[in-house]
Every structure is written in structure tokens, then in C-alpha cells.
Design a protein around this motif. Structure first.
Motif, mmCIF file in Angstrom:
data_model
loop_
_atom_site.group_PDB
_atom_site.id
_atom_site.type_symbol
_atom_site.label_atom_id
_atom_site.label_comp_id
_atom_site.label_asym_id
_atom_site.label_seq_id
_atom_site.Cartn_x
_atom_site.Cartn_y
_atom_site.Cartn_z
ATOM 1 N N ALA A 7 0.832 -1.209 0.000
ATOM 2 C CA ALA A 7 0.000 0.000 0.000
ATOM 3 C C ALA A 7 0.863 1.255 0.000
ATOM 4 O O ALA A 7 0.554 2.243 -0.680
ATOM 5 N N GLY A 8 1.955 1.195 0.755
ATOM 6 C CA GLY A 8 2.845 2.351 0.823
ATOM 7 C C GLY A 8 3.510 2.655 -0.500
ATOM 8 O O GLY A 8 3.593 3.813 -0.924
ATOM 9 N N ILE A 9 3.994 1.597 -1.176
ATOM 10 C CA ILE A 9 4.636 1.804 -2.479
ATOM 11 C C ILE A 9 3.631 2.340 -3.496
ATOM 12 O O ILE A 9 3.944 3.235 -4.299
ATOM 13 N N ALA A 10 2.412 1.819 -3.453
ATOM 14 C CA ALA A 10 1.367 2.310 -4.359
ATOM 15 C C ALA A 10 1.078 3.788 -4.080
ATOM 16 O O ALA A 10 0.891 4.578 -5.023
ATOM 17 N N GLU A 11 1.043 4.150 -2.800
ATOM 18 C CA GLU A 11 0.779 5.546 -2.446
ATOM 19 C C GLU A 11 1.916 6.453 -2.898
ATOM 20 O O GLU A 11 1.681 7.558 -3.402
ATOM 21 N N VAL A 12 3.153 5.990 -2.718
ATOM 22 C CA VAL A 12 4.311 6.788 -3.142
ATOM 23 C C VAL A 12 4.275 7.020 -4.655
ATOM 24 O O VAL A 12 4.517 8.140 -5.129
ATOM 25 N N ALA A 13 3.944 5.966 -5.403
ATOM 26 C CA ALA A 13 3.870 6.105 -6.866
ATOM 27 C C ALA A 13 2.766 7.080 -7.269
ATOM 28 O O ALA A 13 2.978 7.994 -8.079
ATOM 29 N N ALA A 14 1.586 6.887 -6.673
ATOM 30 C CA ALA A 14 0.464 7.776 -7.009
ATOM 31 C C ALA A 14 0.732 9.198 -6.538
ATOM 32 O O ALA A 14 0.432 10.171 -7.252
ATOM 33 N N GLY A 15 1.292 9.329 -5.352
ATOM 34 C CA GLY A 15 1.583 10.661 -4.821
ATOM 35 C C GLY A 15 2.618 11.396 -5.644
ATOM 36 O O GLY A 15 2.499 12.598 -5.879
ATOM 37 N N ALA A 16 3.658 10.674 -6.091
ATOM 38 C CA ALA A 16 4.699 11.308 -6.905
ATOM 39 C C ALA A 16 4.125 11.812 -8.223
ATOM 40 O O ALA A 16 4.436 12.924 -8.673
ATOM 41 N N ILE A 17 3.273 10.988 -8.848
ATOM 42 C CA ILE A 17 2.647 11.405 -10.109
ATOM 43 C C ILE A 17 1.741 12.602 -9.890
ATOM 44 O O ILE A 17 1.778 13.588 -10.649
ATOM 45 N N SER A 18 0.922 12.536 -8.841
ATOM 46 C CA SER A 18 -0.016 13.618 -8.555
ATOM 47 C C SER A 18 0.716 14.923 -8.223
ATOM 48 O O SER A 18 0.388 15.987 -8.755
ATOM 49 N N MET A 19 1.713 14.826 -7.338
ATOM 50 C CA MET A 19 2.456 16.018 -6.947
ATOM 51 C C MET A 19 3.248 16.586 -8.119
ATOM 52 O O MET A 19 3.318 17.800 -8.313
ATOM 53 N N GLY A 20 3.862 15.694 -8.911
ATOM 54 C CA GLY A 20 4.616 16.153 -10.078
ATOM 55 C C GLY A 20 3.727 16.850 -11.087
ATOM 56 O O GLY A 20 4.083 17.891 -11.639
ATOM 57 N N LEU A 21 2.544 16.261 -11.329
ATOM 58 C CA LEU A 21 1.588 16.873 -12.253
ATOM 59 C C LEU A 21 1.125 18.229 -11.730
ATOM 60 O O LEU A 21 0.991 19.191 -12.502
ATOM 61 N N GLY A 22 0.890 18.300 -10.418
ATOM 62 C CA GLY A 22 0.493 19.580 -9.831
ATOM 63 C C GLY A 22 1.553 20.640 -10.014
ATOM 64 O O GLY A 22 1.252 21.801 -10.340
ATOM 65 N N GLY A 23 2.823 20.259 -9.810
ATOM 66 C CA GLY A 23 3.921 21.201 -10.017
ATOM 67 C C GLY A 23 4.028 21.644 -11.458
ATOM 68 O O GLY A 23 4.285 22.817 -11.750
ATOM 69 N N TYR A 24 3.811 20.698 -12.387
ATOM 70 C CA TYR A 24 3.867 21.027 -13.813
ATOM 71 C C TYR A 24 2.781 22.022 -14.189
ATOM 72 O O TYR A 24 3.034 23.037 -14.866
ATOM 73 N N LEU A 25 1.556 21.756 -13.751
ATOM 74 C CA LEU A 25 0.433 22.631 -14.093
ATOM 75 C C LEU A 25 0.592 24.014 -13.466
ATOM 76 O O LEU A 25 0.250 25.027 -14.098
ATOM 77 N N ALA A 26 1.113 24.056 -12.239
ATOM 78 C CA ALA A 26 1.310 25.351 -11.585
ATOM 79 C C ALA A 26 2.344 26.185 -12.335
ATOM 80 O O ALA A 26 2.136 27.379 -12.592
ATOM 81 N N ALA A 27 3.476 25.556 -12.697
ATOM 82 C CA ALA A 27 4.525 26.276 -13.422
ATOM 83 C C ALA A 27 4.045 26.671 -14.820
ATOM 84 O O ALA A 27 4.372 27.761 -15.313
ATOM 85 N N LYS A 28 3.274 25.794 -15.454
ATOM 86 C CA LYS A 28 2.743 26.112 -16.798
ATOM 87 C C LYS A 28 1.774 27.276 -16.722
ATOM 88 O O LYS A 28 1.771 28.156 -17.609
ATOM 89 N N SER A 29 0.961 27.331 -15.678
ATOM 90 C CA SER A 29 0.014 28.443 -15.508
ATOM 91 C C SER A 29 0.756 29.759 -15.309
ATOM 92 O O SER A 29 0.364 30.802 -15.849
ATOM 93 N N GLU A 30 1.850 29.709 -14.530
ATOM 94 C CA GLU A 30 2.652 30.914 -14.321
ATOM 95 C C GLU A 30 3.261 31.400 -15.630
ATOM 96 O O GLU A 30 3.288 32.605 -15.914
ATOM 97 N N ALA A 31 3.744 30.465 -16.456
ATOM 98 C CA ALA A 31 4.334 30.833 -17.740
ATOM 99 C C ALA A 31 3.288 31.421 -18.680
ATOM 100 O O ALA A 31 3.540 32.423 -19.368
ATOM 101 N N ASP A 32 2.108 30.823 -18.715
ATOM 102 C CA ASP A 32 1.025 31.337 -19.562
ATOM 103 C C ASP A 32 0.594 32.730 -19.112
ATOM 104 O O ASP A 32 0.318 33.607 -19.942
#
Length: 250
Positions: free
Chosen positions: A69-94
């Protein structure tokens, strides 16, 4: 009037200015965007899987289940957090591109109003009309520099790095993974969940203390206070998860 070079005032001699700048070393810490991304990723990576593992330990499941469960959470959390960071930085650039285009059109269509705004900005820094008039005229002769000046001092916007969005996503995701595996390590080697929980608590609190200290040191805050706050937040989260699991188990 320019200073006479006695070290107590400003000199308008370019060679002396360069010499003074070469001799002076700034010691300010610039909390870069990369450091901010690392802090976000590691902080969440240490806390969320730690709380999850503690909660599952409270439900009396085996270490292997907690680890899966922990490994699954780490994988999902990393994807979610990374995507959030990408969208935030992309919004700032736009946002920067939109404002840059708008400011450029205003400089072309209403240059007198923009010049007045430029003068107002300089006046806010204590410059007198006879002092900033030359600066405003110099900027009007250099449209690109004028545009840069208005973006920075009127709107408070800096041009973002074109690779910032991807860099933010990767940095946050990797930082989350690095932090997320710390509380799971004891479950990899200790089969009994409750015993592994003790090791996880000790290891994660120690990691939170070190991380909090480093965060405070590099961001210019009080390192010991930052360490205690970071560890306290992690401890509260895990205690809450463990208590809730125990309450529902009953």
C-alpha cells in the motif's frame, strides 16, 4: 554631485563602480524555485506515507500489505504532486506571456500613459521629477528595456524558464519518492507490523528533524525551530492516522 571616491558615497566612474562590485560579495540566500520544489516534495513524501503506514499498522495488517500500500501511495503521490507542479509552473508561464503581450500593446498604443506609470514607479522609490525624467526618456528610446522594466516593477513578474514546468514536475516527483521510502524502509525488513512501526516512527522523525533543520538553514529561518515544527507536523499526522484506524477497528 558624484562622490569623490573616499568610500563613503557613490561614484559615477565606471571603473571604480566595477572595482567596488568586484570587492563586494553579496551573502544573501536566494531561495530558488528548485529548492522550493524539493521542500514540497520531501515534506509531503515523508509525511503522507508515514501517516498511511501508521494508520495501517493500527489496523493490525501485515508488514507486506503495508509495504504494498505504501509503495502504491508513493507512486500515485509522486505522479499527482509532479503533475500539480507542472500545471502550476505552466500556468505561471502562460500568465507571464499574456501580461507581456498586454504590456507590449500598451507601450505601443498609449506610450504617454505608460511613461507616466514608469515615472510614478520611480517616484515611489524616492526619485524627484528632475532625477527620473532622464531615466523615463532613456527607457522610451529602448522599447525592449522599457517593457522589461514595466514587467518587473509594475507587475512584479520575472520571465520564467521555458523548462521550468518539466523541471518542477521531475523535481517534486523525485523528492516525493525519496521522502516516501523513508517511513517504509522498516516494513521491508521487519515482518511484524507493530515492530516495524516503531522503527518507522524513529527513522521518520529523525528524517523530519534533519529535513526541517536543513530547510530552515537554507531558507534563512531558524533551523532548530524549523526542525521541531516539521517533526511535530509529521508526528501529529501519523498519530491521527493510527488513532483513527484503531477507533474504526473497535
Amino acid at each position: 554631485m558624484a562622490a569623490n571616491g573616499n568610500g563613503n558615497g557613490y561614484s559615477d566612474d565606471p571603473e571604480k563602480q566595477k572595482l567596488l562590485l568586484d570587492e563586494h560579495e553579496e551573502k544573501h540566500f536566494m531561495s530558488s524555485e528548485v529548492v522550493r520544489d524539493i521542500i514540497i516534495g520531501v515534506s509531503d513524501g515523508l509525511t503522507v506515507p508515514f501517516a498511511l503506514a501508521a494508520g495501517l499498522s493500527g489496523a493490525d495488517v501485515t508488514s507486506s500489505i503495508i509495504l504494498i500500500a505504501g509503495i502504491a501511495e508513493v507512486a500515485a503521490g509522486a505522479i499527482s504532486m509532479g503533475l500539480g507542479g507542472y500545471l502550476a509552473a505552466k500556468s505561471e508561464a502562460d500568465h507571464y506571456v499574456r501580461e507581456l503581450k498586454r504590456e507590449q500593446e500598451e507601450i505601443i498604443n498609449v506610450p504617454d500613459i505608460e511613461a507616466a506609470e514608469c515615472a510614478e514607479i520611480l517616484a515611489q522609490y524616492g526619485a524627484e521629477p528632475h532625477e527620473y525624467e532622464g531615466v523615463v526618456n532613456a527607457l522610451r528610446r529602448n522599447p525592449q528595456q522599457w517593457l522589461d522594466f514595466m514587467m518587473k516593477f509594475e507587475l512584479g513578474l520575472e520571465e520564467p524558464d521555458p523548462m521550468r514546468a518539466l523541471q518542477s514536475a521531475v523535481t517534486i516527483a523525485l523528492s516525493y519518492i525519496m521522502g516516501g521510502f523513508v517511513p517504509l524502509l522498516p516494513y521491508m525488513v521487519i515482518p511484524v507490523a507493530r515492530e516495524a512501526l516503531v522503527g518507522s516512527v524513529i527513522l521518520t522523525i529523525l528524517a523530519l528533524l534533519i529535513f526541517g533543520f536543513a530547510k530552515g538553514y537554507f531558507t534563512g529561518n531558524q533551523p532548530f525551530k524549523s526542525a521541531m515544527q516539521t517533526a511535530f507536523i509529521g508526528a501529529i499526522a501519523s498519530a491521527a492516522a493510527y488513532s483513527i484506524a484503531k477507533a474504526f477497528q473497535k
